[in-house]
Motif scaffolding. Structure first.
Motif, PDB file in Angstrom:
ATOM      1  N   ILE A 134       0.804  -1.188   0.168  1.00  0.00           N
ATOM      2  CA  ILE A 134       0.065  -0.024   0.047  1.00  0.00           C
ATOM      3  C   ILE A 134       0.908   1.205  -0.023  1.00  0.00           C
ATOM      4  O   ILE A 134       0.654   2.251  -0.534  1.00  0.00           O
TER       5      ILE A 134
ATOM      6  N   TYR B 187       2.423   1.410  -3.530  1.00  0.00           N
ATOM      7  CA  TYR B 187       1.183   2.232  -4.312  1.00  0.00           C
ATOM      8  C   TYR B 187       0.916   3.529  -4.277  1.00  0.00           C
ATOM      9  O   TYR B 187       0.761   4.260  -5.131  1.00  0.00           O
TER      10      TYR B 187
ATOM     11  N   TRP C  33      -5.905  -6.023  -3.437  1.00  0.00           N
ATOM     12  CA  TRP C  33      -5.210  -4.647  -3.774  1.00  0.00           C
ATOM     13  C   TRP C  33      -4.431  -5.333  -5.046  1.00  0.00           C
ATOM     14  O   TRP C  33      -4.066  -4.560  -6.032  1.00  0.00           O
TER      15      TRP C  33
END
Length: 364
Positions: A83, A86, A114
């Motif tokens: 994350i 990202y 995800w």
């Protein structure tokens, strides 16, 4: 000392006090004697999650990497590393991280969500590039332009928004409400395991991402999870494995750790309140209601239904008796029933209303 600070940090984190939680996680790491690598990895992973909430993605990435070095099976560290990558526009590395996490735990729904999110964005970007280049450039340089555009940086994705959620419960289920307006059901992704919840969508009013990731306080039956989207809320229903009181949704909360779980069916065995409370003499209304129902049943069995009795009499009678019954009831306005045809046939049957009542002919 380190574990106490860690517990305090978890409690503060659940209350959305992320800056204070980050300081407490740091305190836990400072006081940690580093003898238990799994615990240290756990604290680093927790602080990485806190950094994500504070939008300090480089700190989240650093903590996640350190957590993985200490414990290569720390799934949450892989999730939070991905994350963090990202949100720093390193989506290709993020995808590799999610894939690596799934190699360790192939059933992890959050990693799957995800991973699919990254793959979908790559595919959409690829199609958009191809369509743009084919439309605007001569065919001789199409391939070269496609390669250049593919190598270009992907625009930054909006940072997940912070929205307060609430919940209510009964002995069999917990219902979570997330107040986001203007959504359709197909725009919301809800994933659960027996111990986790993951919600993702975009907020229509701002276009920013929203996500909710929880390690649940108690286990659920994830096969029965369902959700609905109204004009103003996302409503998620989680079915409990045990009929106990949830004091928090999050397993990190220490709100329910000071006492054993409370069975929600306890109120059934407790003494029921008596009403009215202002009465000087208490009454057991449950007992009174039961007695009324018993009396009604006994009366019905003793007296029977009048219409049923009349039908049975009529059905079992001979022709003359039926003629007597019809004539007496019709001429008396329903006030007199005579089954003796020899008497009835002699003349008109007079009306005999009950005492205290008066017969009046209907005036049309």
């Amino acid at each position: 000392m380190s574990k106490q600070a860690f517990e305090e940090a978890n409690e503060v984190f659940v209350d959305d006090r992320y800056e204070e939680a980050y300081e407490l996680y740091t305190k836990a790491l400072t006081n940690d004697d580093k003898t238990d690598s799994h615990f240290t990895s756990k604290v680093l992973s927790a602080r990485a999650q806190c950094a994500l909430k504070l939008k300090t993605f480089s700190d989240a990435l650093n903590d996640s990497n350190n957590a993985i070095q200490l414990d290569e099976n720390n799934i949450k560290a892989y999730l939070r590393k991905g994350i963090a990558l990202y949100h720093q526009n390193l989506k290709e590395e993020a995808l590799k991280t999610f894939i690596r996490g799934l190699e360790i735990d192939s059933a992890n729904d959050q990693l799957k969500v995800w991973k699919e999110k990254c793959e979908k964005e790559f595919e959409e970007k690829k199609q958009s590039i191809a369509a743009t280049v084919d439309k605007e450039k001569p065919s001789a340089i199409v391939n070269t332009e496609k390669e250049k555009l593919a190598a270009a940086a992907v625009p930054a994705t909006p940072i997940p928004a912070k929205i307060k959620h609430s919940f209510y419960q009964n002995e069999s289920a917990v219902t979570i409400q997330i107040p986001i307006k203007g959504l359709k059901k197909e725009q919301v992704q809800v994933q659960t395991t027996d111990t986790t919840l993951n919600v993702g969508t975009k907020i229509p009013a701002t276009g920013t991402d929203y996500s909710l990731e929880l390690d649940l306080a108690f286990s659920i039956d994830s096969s029965r999870t369902n959700y609905n989207v109204t004009g103003s809320n996302i409503e998620i229903k989680l079915y409990k494995r045990q009929a106990i009181q949830w004091t928090s949704l999050d397993a990190k909360s220490s709100a329910g750790k000071t006492q054993p779980p409370i069975p929600m069916c306890q109120a059934v065995t407790a003494k029921a309140p008596t009403y009215p409370s202002s009465s000087q003499r208490a009454k057991n209304w449950d007992q009174i209601e039961a007695q009324i129902k018993k009396d009604e049943k006994d009366n019905k069995e003793d007296m029977g239904d009048a219409n049923t009795i009349f039908q049975q009499l009529y059905r079992d009678s001979d022709e003359n008796t039926r003629r007597a019954m019809n004539k007496s009831m019709a001429e008396s306005g329903g006030t007199c029933l005579n089954m003796n045809w020899e008497e009835v046939k002699k003349g008109k049957i007079s009306c005999e209303p009950p005492d205290g009542m008066e017969w009046k002919k209907y005036d049309s």
